[in-house]
Design an enzyme around this catalytic site. Structure first.
Site, PDB file in Angstrom:
ATOM      1  N   ASN A  64      13.040  -8.225   5.270  1.00 23.69           N
ATOM      2  CA  ASN A  64      13.450  -7.472   6.450  1.00 23.69           C
ATOM      3  C   ASN A  64      13.207  -8.342   7.672  1.00 23.69           C
ATOM      4  O   ASN A  64      12.132  -8.910   7.825  1.00 23.69           O
ATOM      5  CB  ASN A  64      12.641  -6.187   6.577  1.00 23.69           C
ATOM      6  CG  ASN A  64      12.973  -5.202   5.479  1.00 23.69           C
ATOM      7  OD1 ASN A  64      14.129  -5.084   5.079  1.00 23.69           O
ATOM      8  ND2 ASN A  64      11.974  -4.503   4.982  1.00 23.69           N
ATOM      9  N   ILE A 124       0.827  -1.222   0.000  1.00 20.53           N
ATOM     10  CA  ILE A 124       0.000   0.000   0.000  1.00 20.53           C
ATOM     11  C   ILE A 124       0.860   1.271   0.000  1.00 20.53           C
ATOM     12  O   ILE A 124       0.340   2.355  -0.226  1.00 20.53           O
ATOM     13  CB  ILE A 124      -1.017   0.056   1.186  1.00 20.53           C
ATOM     14  CG1 ILE A 124      -0.326  -0.091   2.544  1.00 20.53           C
ATOM     15  CG2 ILE A 124      -2.127  -0.990   1.000  1.00 20.53           C
ATOM     16  CD1 ILE A 124      -1.225   0.305   3.716  1.00 20.53           C
ATOM     17  N   HIS A 171       7.358 -11.664   5.064  1.00 17.67           N
ATOM     18  CA  HIS A 171       6.934 -11.174   3.746  1.00 17.67           C
ATOM     19  C   HIS A 171       8.151 -10.850   2.901  1.00 17.67           C
ATOM     20  O   HIS A 171       9.132 -10.283   3.378  1.00 17.67           O
ATOM     21  CB  HIS A 171       5.989  -9.980   3.858  1.00 17.67           C
ATOM     22  CG  HIS A 171       6.446  -8.861   4.744  1.00 17.67           C
ATOM     23  ND1 HIS A 171       6.470  -8.951   6.129  1.00 17.67           N
ATOM     24  CD2 HIS A 171       6.875  -7.613   4.454  1.00 17.67           C
ATOM     25  CE1 HIS A 171       6.892  -7.801   6.638  1.00 17.67           C
ATOM     26  NE2 HIS A 171       7.162  -6.988   5.639  1.00 17.67           N
ATOM     27  N   LEU A 172       8.034 -11.207   1.641  1.00 17.24           N
ATOM     28  CA  LEU A 172       9.091 -10.932   0.665  1.00 17.24           C
ATOM     29  C   LEU A 172       8.652  -9.736  -0.178  1.00 17.24           C
ATOM     30  O   LEU A 172       7.550  -9.740  -0.733  1.00 17.24           O
ATOM     31  CB  LEU A 172       9.290 -12.161  -0.232  1.00 17.24           C
ATOM     32  CG  LEU A 172      10.262 -12.008  -1.406  1.00 17.24           C
ATOM     33  CD1 LEU A 172      11.676 -11.667  -0.942  1.00 17.24           C
ATOM     34  CD2 LEU A 172      10.292 -13.297  -2.243  1.00 17.24           C
ATOM     35  N   GLN A 181      11.425  -4.032   9.809  1.00 12.99           N
ATOM     36  CA  GLN A 181      10.273  -4.948   9.677  1.00 12.99           C
ATOM     37  C   GLN A 181       9.114  -4.383  10.490  1.00 12.99           C
ATOM     38  O   GLN A 181       9.242  -4.170  11.696  1.00 12.99           O
ATOM     39  CB  GLN A 181      10.632  -6.370  10.164  1.00 12.99           C
ATOM     40  CG  GLN A 181       9.469  -7.345   9.948  1.00 12.99           C
ATOM     41  CD  GLN A 181       9.790  -8.788  10.366  1.00 12.99           C
ATOM     42  OE1 GLN A 181      10.851  -9.076  10.902  1.00 12.99           O
ATOM     43  NE2 GLN A 181       8.851  -9.683  10.114  1.00 12.99           N
TER      44      GLN A 181
END
Lengths: 116, 116
Positions: free
Chosen positions: B89, B33, B102-103, B96
């Protein structure tokens, strides 16, 4: 073994000196010669594969093993609690300079956003 | 399913809307987003795992599958030839923000160095 024109294959074969921090039969890890953080290590497969986009179902263990080793190296370097960034560059827009898959482990400082 | 306090688990469960670009039984991918590049997609496992450092030998397929999906999404978005950057991260120094692995897939522009 490896590609005779590849810088990282030469490092694997010890034709070019590097500051090695980890080695097993499939993986080598060494300090980046242009470090961008207090800890900046490259983790590479010994198999010569040009780009992360060349991975497929058969070769996918290679990349997960690179990441498990990166996690271990983060612990060894005592940056696991504070945190670290893992980066794969694929192709020209990402600034991939050596066409032999390598994972960047960066830590020991606050990393900024965006990631480049 | 998932962790009831986790933003990404809520996205997986469709309790929170997102711009989904890929879904299978184990993985979800959706647009960031706050995009940092023309293509900026997050690829996540449906299993709630907090950090990349939590992966072990048993769970390592999760991370290689994320990367194979990222490669496919790079092709779908026609950034595979020009190149793309993949970023994980881990922890506070890396920035993070959501503690569910999450990639980041980033491309469609020249990425700078250092990576943050």
């Amino acid at each position: 073994m490896g590609n005779k024109d590849c810088l990282f294959c030469k490092i694997i074969n010890k034709e070019i000196k590097s500051s090695i921090v980890y080695e097993d039969k499939d993986i080598l890890a060494f300090k980046d010669i242009h470090p961008q953080a207090p800890v900046h290590i490259l983790i590479i497969p010994k198999q010569h594969i040009e780009k992360i986009s060349d991975l497929d179902e058969q070769k996918k263990d290679i990349v997960s093993n690179l990441i498990l080793i990166a996690n271990n190296l983060a612990r060894d370097n005592k940056i696991d609690k504070q945190g670290y960034r893992l980066v794969f560059n694929c192709g020209p827009d990402a600034g991939q300079l050596v066409f032999h898959i390598h994972l960047h482990l960066l830590g020991g400082r606050k990393m900024a956003w965006p990631p480049g």
